[in-house]
Design a protein around this motif. Structure first.
Motif, PDB file in Angstrom:
ATOM      1  N   GLY A   1      -1.687  -1.509  14.240  1.00 55.42           N
ATOM      2  CA  GLY A   1      -0.409  -1.527  13.525  1.00 55.42           C
ATOM      3  C   GLY A   1       0.683  -2.245  14.285  1.00 55.42           C
ATOM      4  O   GLY A   1       1.478  -2.985  13.702  1.00 55.42           O
TER       5      GLY A   1
ATOM      6  N   GLN B   1       4.644  -5.513   4.137  1.00 53.82           N
ATOM      7  CA  GLN B   1       4.516  -4.328   3.282  1.00 53.82           C
ATOM      8  C   GLN B   1       3.815  -4.709   1.965  1.00 53.82           C
ATOM      9  O   GLN B   1       2.894  -4.036   1.504  1.00 53.82           O
ATOM     10  CB  GLN B   1       5.937  -3.849   2.989  1.00 53.82           C
ATOM     11  CG  GLN B   1       6.073  -2.437   2.571  1.00 53.82           C
ATOM     12  CD  GLN B   1       7.561  -2.091   2.461  1.00 53.82           C
ATOM     13  OE1 GLN B   1       8.455  -2.923   2.634  1.00 53.82           O
ATOM     14  NE2 GLN B   1       7.832  -0.845   2.163  1.00 53.82           N
TER      15      GLN B   1
ATOM     16  N   ASP C   1       3.699   5.575   7.325  1.00 54.76           N
ATOM     17  CA  ASP C   1       3.432   4.164   7.048  1.00 54.76           C
ATOM     18  C   ASP C   1       4.523   3.671   6.098  1.00 54.76           C
ATOM     19  O   ASP C   1       5.082   4.452   5.334  1.00 54.76           O
ATOM     20  CB  ASP C   1       2.062   4.003   6.367  1.00 54.76           C
ATOM     21  CG  ASP C   1       1.522   2.577   6.467  1.00 54.76           C
ATOM     22  OD1 ASP C   1       0.575   2.353   7.224  1.00 54.76           O
ATOM     23  OD2 ASP C   1       2.073   1.683   5.781  1.00 54.76           O
TER      24      ASP C   1
ATOM     25  N   CYS D   1       1.854   3.813  11.423  1.00 61.36           N
ATOM     26  CA  CYS D   1       1.123   2.740  10.735  1.00 61.36           C
ATOM     27  C   CYS D   1      -0.223   3.299  10.294  1.00 61.36           C
ATOM     28  O   CYS D   1      -1.270   2.693  10.532  1.00 61.36           O
ATOM     29  CB  CYS D   1       0.941   1.534  11.642  1.00 61.36           C
ATOM     30  SG  CYS D   1       2.488   0.851  12.204  1.00 61.36           S
ATOM     31  N   SER D   2      -0.168   4.459   9.695  1.00 67.01           N
ATOM     32  CA  SER D   2      -1.378   5.259   9.456  1.00 67.01           C
ATOM     33  C   SER D   2      -2.325   4.633   8.453  1.00 67.01           C
ATOM     34  O   SER D   2      -3.505   4.982   8.412  1.00 67.01           O
ATOM     35  CB  SER D   2      -0.981   6.636   8.955  1.00 67.01           C
ATOM     36  OG  SER D   2      -0.229   6.479   7.760  1.00 67.01           O
ATOM     37  N   GLY D   3      -1.822   3.721   7.613  1.00 62.24           N
ATOM     38  CA  GLY D   3      -2.687   3.091   6.627  1.00 62.24           C
ATOM     39  C   GLY D   3      -3.352   4.125   5.734  1.00 62.24           C
ATOM     40  O   GLY D   3      -2.709   5.068   5.256  1.00 62.24           O
TER      41      GLY D   3
END
Ligand SMILES: C[S@@+](CC[C@H](N)C(=O)[O-])C[C@H]1O[C@@H](n2cnc3c(N)ncnc32)[C@H](O)[C@@H]1O
Length: 246
Positions: free
Chosen positions: A131, A16, A86, A62-64
């Motif tokens: 991800g 993270q 995320d 885990c869309s970033g």
């Protein structure tokens, strides 16, 4: 497995923190390091996730910085709900600034992909790009996807992988070990982060193993599609409530 550079997916807070530290440079780094190939791979993922979806509720895990969610938005014509989840707030903040004008409703959620804050049967299509490799327990994440997907919902996972063809394999190794850490250091100003990326590609489960996890979780019609000679792979599955694991 402890990474030799201090970023360790068994200690998610380190991952993270790493994404938080490179968030503002992530998009530029991605474009340079993938020679923009990621745009083609992302499009393939979005096409699969939308063409095969029975409805209009999308979840991107885990869309970033939002590239997949915004690709999905381009692919679907009927107004849809697209949720970006995320665990790194810095990545989500950048995603918010990139949201296109569209008829779709975007929601941004900080959360853990292994413990989804949604009711059962909430989504028609779930995507995860680059991800799952960073997630402590891919099994837990896939089980959660199964729980929150509706019947006939689709799971589409895109990952960087290792090509199997000997020539591709050799070129890929040279790139990962020699070129990527050096360019990565300059474009992200964090060499350790990109050393982590390289080592995570080496240590991640193969598409075959990922498809086995999907099957054992109860997904049906699992398919593996190598992209650009297997540098990336799209693994997809269907949530068929009437399918039983044998
Ligand atoms: C390599 S980036 C990929 C971002 C985006 N999907 C893309 O296509 O560019 C991986 C993302 O996964 C997120 N991530 C890693 N582990 C996670 C977890 N357990 N729960 C939620 N997000 C996680 C990171 O914060 C990071 O934004």
């Amino acid at each position: 497995m402890m990474s030799n550079v201090g970023y360790d997916k068994q200690q998610p807070e380190t991952i993270q923190q790493m994404f938080g530290s490179i968030a503002s440079r992530y998009d530029r780094a991605n474009a340079i390091l993938s020679f923009n190939l990621h745009r083609y791979w992302n499009k393939q993922l979005a096409k699969h996730a939308t063409n095969n979806s029975p409805g209009t509720d999308y979840l991107d895990l885990c869309s970033g910085t939002g590239d997949i969610a915004f690709c999905i938005a381009e692919e679907v014509s009927s107004p849809s709900k697209i949720c970006l989840l995320d665990f790194c707030p810095e990545m989500l903040e950048i995603a918010k600034t990139k949201a296109p004008k569209s008829p779709h409703e975007f929601t941004y959620l900080q959360g853990d992909a292994q413990e989804l804050p949604f009711d059962d049967n909430s989504f028609d299509s779930i995507t995860i790009s680059y991800g799952i490799r960073n997630i402590k327990s891919p099994e837990r994440c896939i089980k959660e996807c199964k729980r929150v997907l509706r019947d006939r919902g689709v799971l589409s996972v895109l990952e960087l992988t290792r090509p199997t063809h000997p020539i591709m394999k050799f070129g890929h190794q040279c790139y990962l070990k020699g070129i990527l850490p050096i360019i990565g250091k300059f474009v992200t100003e964090n060499q350790q982060a990109y050393e982590y990326l390289c080592s995570s590609i080496h240590h991640f489960v193969s598409p075959d193993e990922l498809s086995k996890i999907m099957k054992s979780t109860g997904f049906d019609s699992v398919s593996i599609k190598p992209l650009t000679g297997g540098i990336a792979t799209l693994v997809t599955a269907l949530n068929n409530e009437f399918f039983t694991v044998t």
